[in-house]
Design an enzyme around this catalytic site. Structure first.
Site, PDB file in Angstrom:
ATOM      1  N   ARG A 291       0.813  -1.068  -0.021  1.00  0.00           N
ATOM      2  CA  ARG A 291      -0.077   0.084  -0.004  1.00  0.00           C
ATOM      3  C   ARG A 291       0.948   1.291   0.211  1.00  0.00           C
ATOM      4  O   ARG A 291       0.474   2.232  -0.653  1.00  0.00           O
ATOM      5  CB  ARG A 291      -1.019  -0.242   1.127  1.00  0.00           C
ATOM      6  CG  ARG A 291      -2.120  -1.099   1.044  1.00  0.00           C
ATOM      7  CD  ARG A 291      -2.566  -1.368   2.428  1.00  0.00           C
ATOM      8  NE  ARG A 291      -4.008  -2.316   2.244  1.00  0.00           N
ATOM      9  CZ  ARG A 291      -3.876  -3.608   1.820  1.00  0.00           C
ATOM     10  NH1 ARG A 291      -2.803  -4.260   1.855  1.00  0.00           N
ATOM     11  NH2 ARG A 291      -5.031  -4.153   1.928  1.00  0.00           N
TER      12      ARG A 291
ATOM     13  N   ASP B 266      -4.254 -15.649   7.073  1.00  0.00           N
ATOM     14  CA  ASP B 266      -2.939 -16.206   6.765  1.00  0.00           C
ATOM     15  C   ASP B 266      -2.445 -17.278   7.575  1.00  0.00           C
ATOM     16  O   ASP B 266      -1.266 -17.927   7.420  1.00  0.00           O
ATOM     17  CB  ASP B 266      -1.942 -15.067   6.047  1.00  0.00           C
ATOM     18  CG  ASP B 266      -2.596 -14.491   5.097  1.00  0.00           C
ATOM     19  OD1 ASP B 266      -3.326 -14.978   4.182  1.00  0.00           O
ATOM     20  OD2 ASP B 266      -2.405 -13.224   4.919  1.00  0.00           O
TER      21      ASP B 266
ATOM     22  N   GLN C 219      -8.680  -7.249   0.148  1.00  0.00           N
ATOM     23  CA  GLN C 219      -8.279  -7.137  -1.185  1.00  0.00           C
ATOM     24  C   GLN C 219      -9.231  -6.436  -2.033  1.00  0.00           C
ATOM     25  O   GLN C 219      -8.920  -5.461  -2.860  1.00  0.00           O
ATOM     26  CB  GLN C 219      -7.652  -8.536  -1.908  1.00  0.00           C
ATOM     27  CG  GLN C 219      -6.383  -8.869  -1.049  1.00  0.00           C
ATOM     28  CD  GLN C 219      -5.703 -10.064  -1.733  1.00  0.00           C
ATOM     29  OE1 GLN C 219      -6.224 -10.625  -2.568  1.00  0.00           O
ATOM     30  NE2 GLN C 219      -4.599 -10.524  -1.250  1.00  0.00           N
TER      31      GLN C 219
ATOM     32  N   ARG D 131      -5.090 -24.246   0.650  1.00  0.00           N
ATOM     33  CA  ARG D 131      -4.266 -24.236   2.032  1.00  0.00           C
ATOM     34  C   ARG D 131      -5.194 -25.231   2.991  1.00  0.00           C
ATOM     35  O   ARG D 131      -4.379 -25.546   3.909  1.00  0.00           O
ATOM     36  CB  ARG D 131      -4.327 -22.737   2.775  1.00  0.00           C
ATOM     37  CG  ARG D 131      -3.225 -21.974   2.126  1.00  0.00           C
ATOM     38  CD  ARG D 131      -3.005 -20.850   3.034  1.00  0.00           C
ATOM     39  NE  ARG D 131      -1.650 -20.006   2.137  1.00  0.00           N
ATOM     40  CZ  ARG D 131      -1.496 -18.872   2.389  1.00  0.00           C
ATOM     41  NH1 ARG D 131      -2.153 -18.011   3.243  1.00  0.00           N
ATOM     42  NH2 ARG D 131      -0.590 -18.285   1.846  1.00  0.00           N
TER      43      ARG D 131
HETATM   44  C1  S3P Z   1      -4.343  -9.138   1.974  1.00  0.00           C
HETATM   45  C2  S3P Z   1      -5.514  -9.697   2.439  1.00  0.00           C
HETATM   46  C3  S3P Z   1      -5.703 -10.903   2.644  1.00  0.00           C
HETATM   47  C4  S3P Z   1      -4.626 -11.886   2.858  1.00  0.00           C
HETATM   48  C5  S3P Z   1      -3.420 -11.459   2.125  1.00  0.00           C
HETATM   49  C6  S3P Z   1      -3.190 -10.046   2.236  1.00  0.00           C
HETATM   50  C7  S3P Z   1      -4.232  -7.545   1.967  1.00  0.00           C
HETATM   51  O1  S3P Z   1      -6.649 -11.516   1.410  1.00  0.00           O
HETATM   52  O2  S3P Z   1      -4.814 -13.125   2.692  1.00  0.00           O
HETATM   53  O3  S3P Z   1      -2.335 -12.275   2.300  1.00  0.00           O
HETATM   54  O4  S3P Z   1      -3.043  -7.142   1.949  1.00  0.00           O
HETATM   55  O5  S3P Z   1      -5.134  -7.063   1.436  1.00  0.00           O
HETATM   56  P1  S3P Z   1      -8.213 -11.594   1.348  1.00  0.00           P
HETATM   57  O6  S3P Z   1      -8.320 -10.045   1.233  1.00  0.00           O
HETATM   58  O7  S3P Z   1      -8.447 -11.895  -0.223  1.00  0.00           O
HETATM   59  O8  S3P Z   1      -8.639 -12.121   2.239  1.00  0.00           O
END
Ligand code: S3P
Length: 443
Positions: free
Chosen positions: A26, A320, A169, A351
């Site tokens: 970010r 995670d 995300q 996973r």
């Molecule tokens: C992340 C969000 C998570 C996580 C990934 C990093 C992020 O994924 O599993 O390692 O930095 O926004 P999701 O938002 O798809 O759950």
């Protein structure tokens, strides 16, 4: 490269793990959108983040490494991205790919997104749907997979989007596209997910509001087309990386380690809450604030753990960390049940399947569900001795190496290089704590 973790007598010492992966991505992205120069320290220099840095250069930013973990980004301003001349390669990184799809979707440019075999299997429909509503168009492989090409909207539409999956995300992709839309873009979150995008947007001067809505939803609004101003970012240590030495210390007899400066954002520490509930001896020391995020030092000593039922609503705050929690559960006395985590099936690997296979090959009894698993603990007697297939997944690799330190027989993983995506100095840091870790080139 094969890596083998052998039973270690004790793990002792103080370490700092690398910078947080989510915040590092970010910082590069918002630095690109700001007018002026952003200074970042503690950036994670893992392959996933380096791919994002390269993508930001291709989109017009000047990105310079000025020292170890120190980077400068001179941005182009919201609306100022240029069209990349070649495909953007995200390697193994779903976060980089999905967030930058949002960024491109809000600009009238075309970009092609490629990645490795793991990323090319992961679902992108979850971002394609809202970004199409905002006016972008996508040409993707069947099932909304990469490689794909996005043409951003001439003028992005501000939308209101209820998230169908608990995904930071997806939330971030919509908010980033909304930065170049006239008016307010709204994301409605039924289950809270990591809020680094909202926090950092505010630090860069964006107008962002976060409110509680009806039925416990969270409503996040960003006002588009305002100028972002550079902000210095100090990236705290990644709690998802700290999880590996921490669980290793819990399950390796006689251990006593301290991991310093770990980010303690409440949306990221579900694993630590769970380990403490299981009886883990984890002391949270020197709680403080670093660049808008809470951080602390964690002192961890080996512990007798007890199996528990992990609350379903804790999943987003430890998404995670389930593979390494499975290792702690294998060490514990009694059964640990983890459910409500169907999202694990669409991470860097499936996973659930990869963890279940890794546990079984190391002599652990486990029942597999669609959305998780139930693990029968060994009361400190993990047999080990297995050869684990990493399946292009850094967290599967580090989780089963963790198991090897506290098992009766060594554990081997087949793709040690995957660890560099998120934790490039893992091997040397673990060896510094006394871990018995051997690497061998694959023939
Ligand atoms: C992340 C969000 C998570 C996580 C990934 C990093 C992020 O994924 O599993 O390692 O930095 O926004 P999701 O938002 O798809 O759950």
């Amino acid at each position: 490269m094969t890596l083998t973790a052998s039973p270690s007598h004790t793990l002792t010492g103080n370490i700092t793990v690398p910078g947080d992966k989510s915040i590092s991505h970010r910082a590069l992205i918002l630095g690109t959108l700001a007018v002026g120069t952003t200074h970042v320290s503690g950036l994670l220099e893992g392959e996933d983040v380096l791919a994002t840095a390269e993508a930001m250069r291709a989109l017009g930013a000047t990105v310079t490494r000025t020292g170890e973990g120190s980077w400068e980004i001179t941005g182009v301003g919201v609306g100022g991205l240029s069209e990349p001349r070649t495909a953007l390669d995200f390697g193994n990184s779903g976060t980089g790919a999905r967030l930058i799809m949002g960024l491109v979707a809000g600009h009238p440019i075309t970009a092609t997104f490629v990645g490795d075999a793991s990323l090319s299997k992961r679902p992108m429909g979850r971002v394609i749907t809202p970004l199409t509503e905002m006016g972008a168009s996508f040409h993707a492989r069947e099932g909304g997979r990469m490689p794909l090409t996005v043409t951003g909207a001439a003028v992005a539409l501000p939308i209101t989007y209820p998230l169908p999956v608990a995904s930071a995300q997806v939330k971030s992709a919509v908010l980033l596209a909304g930065l170049n839309a006239p008016g307010q873009t709204t994301v409605i979150e039924p289950h809270p997910t990591r809020d680094h995008t909202e926090r950092m947007l505010r630090a860069f001067g964006a107008e962002v509001s976060v409110e509680a809505g009806p039925q416990e939803v969270t409503v996040i609004r960003v006002t588009g087309q305002s100028e972002l101003t550079p902000s210095d970012v100090v990236v705290p240590a990644d709690p998802s990386s700290a999880a590996f030495p921490i669980v290793a210390a819990l399950i390796t007899p006689g251990s006593d380690i301290t991991v310093t400066g770990v980010m303690m954002n409440p949306h990221r520490i579900g694993l630590y809450t769970t380990l403490i509930e299981m009886g883990g001896n984890i002391e949270i020391l020197n709680e403080r604030d670093a660049s808008g995020e809470p951080v602390a030092d964690l002192r961890v000593r080996s512990s007798a753990l007890k199996g528990i039922e992990v609350p379903l609503d804790r999943a987003p705050s430890m998404i995670d960390e389930y593979p390494v929690l499975a290792v702690a559960a294998a060490h514990a006395e009694g059964t640990t049940v983890m459910r409500g985590a169907a999202e694990l099936r669409v991470k860097e690997s499936d996973r659930v399947a990869a963890t279940v296979a890794g546990l079984r090959t190391n002599g652990i009894e486990v029942e597999e569900f669609d959305d998780g698993m139930a693990i029968t603990g060994t009361n400190g007697q993990i047999p080990g001795g297995g050869h684990v297939l990493t399946q292009m997944d850094h967290r599967i690799a580090m989780s089963f190496l963790t198991m090897g330190f506290g098992a009766a027989a060594p554990v081997t993983i087949d793709e040690g290089e995957m660890i560099a995506t998120s934790f490039p100095d893992y091997v040397s840091l673990m060896r510094g704590l006394g871990a018995n870790l051997l690497s061998e080139a694959n023939s």
